[in-house]
Design an enzyme around this catalytic site. Structure first.
Site, PDB file in Angstrom:
ATOM      1  N   ASP A 116       0.839  -1.207   0.000  1.00  0.00           N
ATOM      2  CA  ASP A 116       0.000   0.000   0.000  1.00  0.00           C
ATOM      3  C   ASP A 116       0.873   1.256   0.000  1.00  0.00           C
ATOM      4  OD1 ASP A 116       0.884  -0.046   2.618  1.00  0.00           O
ATOM      5  OD2 ASP A 116      -1.109  -0.062   3.538  1.00  0.00           O
ATOM      6  N   SER A 117       2.197   1.075   0.055  1.00  0.00           N
ATOM      7  CA  SER A 117       3.110   2.204  -0.140  1.00  0.00           C
ATOM      8  C   SER A 117       2.900   2.816  -1.525  1.00  0.00           C
ATOM      9  CB  SER A 117       4.571   1.748   0.019  1.00  0.00           C
ATOM     10  OG  SER A 117       4.827   0.602  -0.774  1.00  0.00           O
TER      11      SER A 117
ATOM     12  N   LYS B 250      -0.928  -9.628   2.580  1.00  0.00           N
ATOM     13  CA  LYS B 250      -0.248  -9.133   3.781  1.00  0.00           C
ATOM     14  C   LYS B 250      -1.206  -8.224   4.535  1.00  0.00           C
ATOM     15  CE  LYS B 250       3.057  -5.781   3.724  1.00  0.00           C
ATOM     16  NZ  LYS B 250       2.464  -4.793   4.652  1.00  0.00           N
TER      17      LYS B 250
ATOM     18  N   GLU C 202       8.945  -4.111  10.645  1.00  0.00           N
ATOM     19  CA  GLU C 202       9.302  -2.774  10.148  1.00  0.00           C
ATOM     20  C   GLU C 202       9.637  -1.868  11.331  1.00  0.00           C
ATOM     21  OE1 GLU C 202       6.594  -0.958   7.361  1.00  0.00           O
ATOM     22  OE2 GLU C 202       7.706   0.943   7.373  1.00  0.00           O
TER      23      GLU C 202
ATOM     24  N   ASP D  31      -1.090  -6.366  -0.717  1.00  0.00           N
ATOM     25  CA  ASP D  31      -1.259  -5.757   0.606  1.00  0.00           C
ATOM     26  C   ASP D  31      -2.731  -5.433   0.851  1.00  0.00           C
ATOM     27  OD1 ASP D  31       0.005  -4.970   2.895  1.00  0.00           O
ATOM     28  OD2 ASP D  31       0.929  -3.158   2.035  1.00  0.00           O
TER      29      ASP D  31
ATOM     30  N   GLU E  21      -1.439  -5.744   8.422  1.00  0.00           N
ATOM     31  CA  GLU E  21      -0.700  -5.179   9.556  1.00  0.00           C
ATOM     32  C   GLU E  21      -1.366  -5.539  10.879  1.00  0.00           C
ATOM     33  OE1 GLU E  21      -0.131  -0.968   8.981  1.00  0.00           O
ATOM     34  OE2 GLU E  21       0.791  -1.249   7.006  1.00  0.00           O
TER      35      GLU E  21
HETATM   36  O1  KIV Z   1       3.447  -1.132   1.682  1.00  0.00           O
HETATM   37  C1  KIV Z   1       4.626  -1.509   1.711  1.00  0.00           C
HETATM   38  O2  KIV Z   1       5.420  -1.237   0.809  1.00  0.00           O
HETATM   39  C2  KIV Z   1       5.040  -2.295   2.860  1.00  0.00           C
HETATM   40  C3  KIV Z   1       6.499  -2.590   2.974  1.00  0.00           C
HETATM   41  C4  KIV Z   1       7.213  -1.389   3.390  1.00  0.00           C
HETATM   42  C5  KIV Z   1       6.759  -3.736   3.866  1.00  0.00           C
HETATM   43  O3  KIV Z   1       4.246  -2.653   3.667  1.00  0.00           O
END
Ligand code: KIV
Length: 284
Positions: A44-45, A113, A182, A83, A115
Site C-alpha cells: 500500500d506504499s 499481507k 518494520e 497488501d 498489519e
Molecule cells: O506497503 C509496503 O510497501 C510495505 C512494505 C514497506 C513492507 O508494507
C-alpha cells in the site's frame, strides 16, 4: 513455476536469506522478476510513491487489485503478495476474508499481507483457513500512523518489545507464513527471528532477519520527497530521468529530435500526387 510460501520457509530452515521488493506496475515487475527477486509485494506504499498521497490510508482494495494485476502480468517466477489496505480487514473477519479473496481471485496474487499482531490473529487464522497464505506485518505499521504519533521505531521499551514478541508468536500460531518487521531495533528483530520457525522480513529491522524488503522507489532513487533512514540507494534513477528528459526537451527545441532515423518516409509518387491534389487551384 512461482516461488512458493513453502520455499521461503525452507530457505529459513537452510539459513538462506532472501530479498523482497515492492512492485506496482508491469514494466518494473518484469525487470525485478527477471533479476530473480523471489517475492514482489504490491504494497500500500503505492499510495505515497505512485499516487502521491501523504500516507497509505487513502489506498483502496481496487487500487491494490489494479496494480497487482499489472505486477502478475509482468512476472513469471516471483511470489506476488498483495497488501490489504487500511479498513479492508479491520471491520469484520468476513470482510477481511472477502477482500483477501479479491486480491487472490481478481488481482492474481498468491498471498496477502496485513498489519497488526495479537489483535488480528483471529482474522489471519480465518483467512489462512480459506486457503490464502498470509504475511504478517508488525512494528512500525504505517496504517496506524496517527495512533503511533508518526513513523516511529517500535519496541525500544521493555513493554512494547515484549508485546512485539507476543505479536510475532500469535501470528505464527495463527498460520502466517512469514512476518514483516518494520522499524524495530535490530537486537529485538534478531530475537523475534530466532523465536519463529517462519521467516521474518525486515525493513529498518537490522541484518538478522531472514529476508529484507525495500520500497523499489527508495532503492532506485525514484522517490525524492524523502529517503527513509533504513533505505539504501543503489541507483539514482531520478537524476538519470531528469538528465534524459532535459536532453530530449533541448533536442526538440533545437530541432535535433526527431531525425530522419526516427521519422517515416513516403512513396515519392504518392507524395507528388498528394502535392498536386492539395494545390489551391486543384480544387477549382
Ligand atoms: O506497503 C509496503 O510497501 C510495505 C512494505 C514497506 C513492507 O508494507
Amino acid at each position: 513455476m512461482r516461488v512458493t510460501v513453502q520455499r521461503l520457509q525452507e530457505m529459513k530452515r537452510q539459513g538462506t536469506r532472501f530479498a523482497m521488493l515492492t512492485a506496482y506496475d508491469y514494466a518494473i515487475a518484469k525487470l525485478l522478476d527477471g533479476a530473480g527477486i523471489p517475492v514482489l509485494l504490491v504494497g500500500d506504499s503505492l499510495g505515497t510513491v505512485m499516487l502521491g498521497y501523504p500516507t497509505t490510508l487513502n489506498v483502496t482494495v481496487e487500487d491494490i487489485i489494479r496494480h497487482t494485476q499489472a505486477v502478475v502480468r509482468g512476472s513469471t517466477q516471483a511470489l506476488i503478495v498483495g497488501d490489504l489496505p487500511f479498513l479492508s480487514y479491520q471491520a469484520s473477519i468476513e470482510e477481511a476474508i472477502r477482500n483477501a479473496g479479491r486480491l487472490i481471485q481478481e488481482g492474481g496474487a498468491q498471498a496477502v499481507k496485513l498489519e497488526g499482531g495479537l489483535s488480528v490473529a483471529p482474522t489471519v487464522r480465518r483467512i489462512v483457513d480459506c486457503g490464502i497464505p498470509v504475511m504478517g506485518h508488525i512494528g512500525l505499521t504505517p496504517q496506524s500512523v496517527h495512533q503511533m504519533g508518526g513513523y516511529r521505531v517500535q519496541g525500544r521499551t521493555r513493554e512494547v518489545a515484549l508485546r512485539l514478541l507476543d505479536d510475532a508468536s500469535a501470528l505464527e500460531e495463527a498460520g502466517a507464513f512469514s512476518i514483516v518487521l518494520e522499524g524495530v531495533p535490530a537486537p529485538l528483530a534478531e530475537r523475534i527471528t530466532a523465536q519463529l520457525a517462519i521467516p521474518t522480513i525486515g525493513i529498518g529491522a537490522g541484518p538478522h532477519c531472514d529476508g529484507q524488503v525495500q520500497v523499489i522507489h527508495d532503492l532506485l532513487g525514484l522517490f525524492t520527497d524523502f529517503v527513509p533512514r533504513h533505505a539504501r540507494r543503489y541507483a539514482d534513477l531520478g537524476a538519470v530521468i531528469q538528465t534524459a528528459v532535459g536532453q530530449y526537451a533541448a533536442d526538440v527545441i533545437g530541432g535535433a529530435f526527431p531525425s530522419e532515423k526516427e521519422s517515416f518516409s513516403m512513396d515519392e509518387q504518392v507524395l507528388s500526387e498528394l502535392v498536386e491534389a492539395i494545390k489551391p487551384d486543384s480544387h477549382d
